[in-house]
Design a protein around this motif. Sequence first.
Motif, PDB file in Angstrom:
ATOM      1  N   GLN A   2      38.589 -84.273  20.383  1.00  0.00           N
ATOM      2  CA  GLN A   2      38.412 -84.858  21.706  1.00  0.00           C
ATOM      3  C   GLN A   2      39.779 -85.120  22.308  1.00  0.00           C
ATOM      4  O   GLN A   2      40.656 -85.676  21.649  1.00  0.00           O
ATOM      5  CB  GLN A   2      37.610 -86.156  21.620  1.00  0.00           C
ATOM      6  CG  GLN A   2      36.157 -85.938  21.225  1.00  0.00           C
ATOM      7  CD  GLN A   2      35.345 -87.219  21.278  1.00  0.00           C
ATOM      8  OE1 GLN A   2      35.875 -88.306  21.034  1.00  0.00           O
ATOM      9  NE2 GLN A   2      34.079 -87.108  21.609  1.00  0.00           N
ATOM     10  N   LEU A   3      39.947 -84.695  23.553  1.00  0.00           N
ATOM     11  CA  LEU A   3      41.215 -84.848  24.244  1.00  0.00           C
ATOM     12  C   LEU A   3      41.048 -85.854  25.374  1.00  0.00           C
ATOM     13  O   LEU A   3      40.109 -85.750  26.164  1.00  0.00           O
ATOM     14  CB  LEU A   3      41.683 -83.506  24.812  1.00  0.00           C
ATOM     15  CG  LEU A   3      41.905 -82.386  23.800  1.00  0.00           C
ATOM     16  CD1 LEU A   3      42.204 -81.074  24.505  1.00  0.00           C
ATOM     17  CD2 LEU A   3      43.031 -82.746  22.841  1.00  0.00           C
ATOM     18  N   CYS A  21      48.159 -86.361  27.208  1.00  0.00           N
ATOM     19  CA  CYS A  21      46.866 -85.942  26.667  1.00  0.00           C
ATOM     20  C   CYS A  21      46.926 -86.081  25.158  1.00  0.00           C
ATOM     21  O   CYS A  21      47.730 -85.408  24.500  1.00  0.00           O
ATOM     22  CB  CYS A  21      46.556 -84.513  27.067  1.00  0.00           C
ATOM     23  SG  CYS A  21      45.004 -83.889  26.385  1.00  0.00           S
ATOM     24  N   ALA A  22      46.088 -86.940  24.639  1.00  0.00           N
ATOM     25  CA  ALA A  22      46.086 -87.216  23.212  1.00  0.00           C
ATOM     26  C   ALA A  22      44.801 -86.729  22.575  1.00  0.00           C
ATOM     27  O   ALA A  22      43.703 -86.958  23.100  1.00  0.00           O
ATOM     28  CB  ALA A  22      46.246 -88.706  22.969  1.00  0.00           C
ATOM     29  N   ILE A  27      45.145 -85.293  14.967  1.00  0.00           N
ATOM     30  CA  ILE A  27      44.690 -84.156  14.169  1.00  0.00           C
ATOM     31  C   ILE A  27      45.856 -83.237  13.830  1.00  0.00           C
ATOM     32  O   ILE A  27      46.543 -82.753  14.713  1.00  0.00           O
ATOM     33  CB  ILE A  27      43.625 -83.384  14.967  1.00  0.00           C
ATOM     34  CG1 ILE A  27      42.432 -84.301  15.236  1.00  0.00           C
ATOM     35  CG2 ILE A  27      43.203 -82.127  14.225  1.00  0.00           C
ATOM     36  CD1 ILE A  27      41.433 -83.736  16.200  1.00  0.00           C
ATOM     37  N   PRO A  28      46.078 -82.962  12.547  1.00  0.00           N
ATOM     38  CA  PRO A  28      47.142 -82.021  12.180  1.00  0.00           C
ATOM     39  C   PRO A  28      46.695 -80.592  12.427  1.00  0.00           C
ATOM     40  O   PRO A  28      45.504 -80.300  12.463  1.00  0.00           O
ATOM     41  CB  PRO A  28      47.344 -82.299  10.686  1.00  0.00           C
ATOM     42  CG  PRO A  28      45.997 -82.747  10.225  1.00  0.00           C
ATOM     43  CD  PRO A  28      45.410 -83.520  11.379  1.00  0.00           C
ATOM     44  N   ALA A  73      53.129 -85.525  15.673  1.00  0.00           N
ATOM     45  CA  ALA A  73      52.648 -86.643  14.853  1.00  0.00           C
ATOM     46  C   ALA A  73      51.537 -87.418  15.546  1.00  0.00           C
ATOM     47  O   ALA A  73      50.655 -87.982  14.898  1.00  0.00           O
ATOM     48  CB  ALA A  73      53.801 -87.572  14.513  1.00  0.00           C
ATOM     49  N   LYS A  74      51.587 -87.425  16.866  1.00  0.00           N
ATOM     50  CA  LYS A  74      50.572 -88.137  17.646  1.00  0.00           C
ATOM     51  C   LYS A  74      49.536 -87.194  18.242  1.00  0.00           C
ATOM     52  O   LYS A  74      48.632 -87.651  18.950  1.00  0.00           O
ATOM     53  CB  LYS A  74      51.244 -88.920  18.769  1.00  0.00           C
ATOM     54  CG  LYS A  74      52.187 -90.018  18.303  1.00  0.00           C
ATOM     55  CD  LYS A  74      52.801 -90.732  19.495  1.00  0.00           C
ATOM     56  CE  LYS A  74      53.731 -91.852  19.035  1.00  0.00           C
ATOM     57  NZ  LYS A  74      54.362 -92.548  20.193  1.00  0.00           N
ATOM     58  N   SER A  75      49.674 -85.894  17.972  1.00  0.00           N
ATOM     59  CA  SER A  75      48.767 -84.886  18.562  1.00  0.00           C
ATOM     60  C   SER A  75      48.653 -85.087  20.063  1.00  0.00           C
ATOM     61  O   SER A  75      47.554 -85.071  20.630  1.00  0.00           O
ATOM     62  CB  SER A  75      47.380 -84.974  17.906  1.00  0.00           C
ATOM     63  OG  SER A  75      47.453 -84.713  16.526  1.00  0.00           O
ATOM     64  N   THR A  76      49.772 -85.269  20.704  1.00  0.00           N
ATOM     65  CA  THR A  76      49.813 -85.581  22.129  1.00  0.00           C
ATOM     66  C   THR A  76      50.719 -84.589  22.847  1.00  0.00           C
ATOM     67  O   THR A  76      51.800 -84.245  22.347  1.00  0.00           O
ATOM     68  CB  THR A  76      50.323 -87.007  22.348  1.00  0.00           C
ATOM     69  OG1 THR A  76      49.437 -87.924  21.703  1.00  0.00           O
ATOM     70  CG2 THR A  76      50.385 -87.340  23.832  1.00  0.00           C
ATOM     71  N   VAL A  77      50.268 -84.173  24.012  1.00  0.00           N
ATOM     72  CA  VAL A  77      51.058 -83.301  24.866  1.00  0.00           C
ATOM     73  C   VAL A  77      51.331 -84.021  26.175  1.00  0.00           C
ATOM     74  O   VAL A  77      50.487 -84.797  26.657  1.00  0.00           O
ATOM     75  CB  VAL A  77      50.345 -81.946  25.107  1.00  0.00           C
ATOM     76  CG1 VAL A  77      49.021 -82.136  25.830  1.00  0.00           C
ATOM     77  CG2 VAL A  77      51.244 -80.968  25.844  1.00  0.00           C
TER      78      VAL A  77
END
Length: 114
Positions: A2-3, A21-22, A27-28, A73-77
């Motif tokens: 989920q984003l 956007c996280a 999630i790796p 590390a935070k799966s964030t863009v």
Amino acid sequence: VQLQASGGGSVHAGGSLTLSCAASGSIPGINTMAWYRLAPGKQRELVAAITRDGRTNYKDSMKGRFTISRDNAKSTVYLQMNSLKPEDTAVYYCNAEWVGSYYWGQGTQVTVSS
């Protein structure tokens, strides 16, 4: 996956905004993350994309104004948008590729007034 996108808003031309956007759960293994946008009466278009190792790709009209980055590390863009123009007005969507499937965020509105 989920984003959750955030950071949209209304600015005057020449202003700046930063979108985030996280992915839920940090999630790796997320591969390419990207931002798309959809403006009224237009087709969805790619704004910028970034691979897991940091290689970037931009639509020509965004080069020099927008910067995409990510925190694995935070799966964030992120999308830093500078020198915004009225034609940048659109709903911006984040996208992530994970294990061969593509996932979309809910979209965040960016409105640029002249």
